[in-house]
Design a protein around this motif. Structure first.
Motif, PDB file in Angstrom:
ATOM      1  N   SER A 263       0.816  -1.219   0.000  1.00  0.00           N
ATOM      2  CA  SER A 263       0.000   0.000   0.000  1.00  0.00           C
ATOM      3  C   SER A 263       0.848   1.267   0.000  1.00  0.00           C
ATOM      4  N   ARG A 264       2.166   1.120  -0.001  1.00  0.00           N
ATOM      5  CA  ARG A 264       3.077   2.277  -0.113  1.00  0.00           C
ATOM      6  C   ARG A 264       4.153   1.906  -1.129  1.00  0.00           C
ATOM      7  N   ILE A 265       4.047   2.489  -2.323  1.00  0.00           N
ATOM      8  CA  ILE A 265       4.887   2.093  -3.449  1.00  0.00           C
ATOM      9  C   ILE A 265       5.645   3.290  -4.001  1.00  0.00           C
TER      10      ILE A 265
ATOM     11  N   ARG B 138       3.869   9.708   5.779  1.00  0.00           N
ATOM     12  CA  ARG B 138       3.254   9.309   7.054  1.00  0.00           C
ATOM     13  C   ARG B 138       1.906   8.631   6.844  1.00  0.00           C
ATOM     14  N   ARG B 139       1.324   8.824   5.685  1.00  0.00           N
ATOM     15  CA  ARG B 139       0.033   8.208   5.386  1.00  0.00           C
ATOM     16  C   ARG B 139       0.220   6.708   5.201  1.00  0.00           C
ATOM     17  N   ASP B 140      -0.877   5.998   5.318  1.00  0.00           N
ATOM     18  CA  ASP B 140      -0.830   4.542   5.216  1.00  0.00           C
ATOM     19  C   ASP B 140      -0.835   4.032   3.779  1.00  0.00           C
ATOM     20  N   ARG B 141      -1.262   4.879   2.845  1.00  0.00           N
ATOM     21  CA  ARG B 141      -1.433   4.419   1.470  1.00  0.00           C
ATOM     22  C   ARG B 141      -0.960   5.498   0.515  1.00  0.00           C
ATOM     23  N   TRP B 142      -0.071   5.114  -0.401  1.00  0.00           N
ATOM     24  CA  TRP B 142       0.391   6.070  -1.413  1.00  0.00           C
ATOM     25  C   TRP B 142       1.188   5.394  -2.511  1.00  0.00           C
ATOM     26  N   VAL B 143       1.235   6.088  -3.633  1.00  0.00           N
ATOM     27  CA  VAL B 143       2.150   5.767  -4.725  1.00  0.00           C
ATOM     28  C   VAL B 143       2.874   7.065  -5.056  1.00  0.00           C
ATOM     29  N   LEU B 144       4.197   6.992  -5.126  1.00  0.00           N
ATOM     30  CA  LEU B 144       5.020   8.145  -5.494  1.00  0.00           C
ATOM     31  C   LEU B 144       5.780   7.827  -6.778  1.00  0.00           C
ATOM     32  N   ASP B 145       5.988   8.849  -7.594  1.00  0.00           N
ATOM     33  CA  ASP B 145       6.672   8.664  -8.872  1.00  0.00           C
ATOM     34  C   ASP B 145       8.064   9.284  -8.874  1.00  0.00           C
ATOM     35  N   GLY B 146       8.792   9.066  -7.799  1.00  0.00           N
ATOM     36  CA  GLY B 146      10.171   9.539  -7.710  1.00  0.00           C
ATOM     37  C   GLY B 146      10.565   9.775  -6.270  1.00  0.00           C
TER      38      GLY B 146
END
Length: 183
Positions: A5-7, A61-69
């Motif tokens: 859930s964190r990518i 700090r959030r439980d769920r995310w996708v970041l692109d860098g």
């Protein structure tokens, strides 16, 4: 096993990080936080690194995310929270070709990139051009991804060497959630 859930999606400029991040967010029902939106103000004014770090710490700090860098001033924050790193370890010719096509398209269409910013002929021909950045950053990005993959203390790292290889992996991912939400 449930999907992460964190990518973090990582790669050199033009590899397709944002496109993949959006696809993963949609597929897994995760919020996507485009990194450029956090780093650039209107007029291509770069946000000071301490503010970047604060912003990215808030996202991570959030439980769920996708970041692109993930960049030098706060990369450690992302890696400390990521459950998976997806690395686009494509050949230079492929990522540079994609970057060149994207840059030319943006120049011709005037496409807004982030926070009202657009690429201009002047920016593309400058020493700070994203095309120049690709050339100088390619080897570092590749070495960094491979070092992360070899580090058992960090999050798991999946390296994809071709778009076809990535597409096969994506096809096997379970579909979760109701689609992406841009963070």
């Amino acid at each position: 096993m449930s999907p992460p859930s964190r990518i973090l999606v990582y790669g050199v400029y033009g590899a397709g990080k944002s496109t993949l991040a959006e696809r993963l967010a949609d597929r897994l029902g995760l919020p996507w936080y485009p990194v450029d939106d956090q780093l650039w103000e209107p007029g291509w004014v770069e946000v000071p690194v301490p503010v970047q770090r604060e912003r990215m710490s808030g996202v991570c700090r959030r439980d769920r995310w996708v970041l692109d860098g993930a960049y030098h001033g706060w990369r450690d924050v992302v890696l400390a929270r990521a459950e998976l790193v997806v690395g686009l370890d494509y050949p230079r010719w492929l990522s540079y070709g994609r970057l060149l096509r994207r840059t030319l398209r943006r120049l011709l269409t005037g496409e807004v990139i982030c926070n009202g910013n657009r690429e201009t002929l002047g920016s593309v021909l400058s020493r700070e051009s994203i095309l120049v950045w690709h050339v100088t950053a390619f080897g570092r990005a590749r070495r960094r991804m491979r070092a992360w993959q070899a580090d058992p203390a960090g999050p798991p790292v999946l390296l994809f060497r071709s778009p076809a290889e990535l597409d096969r992996w994506l096809a096997d991912l379970p579909r979760h959630g109701a689609g992406r939400r841009r963070g």
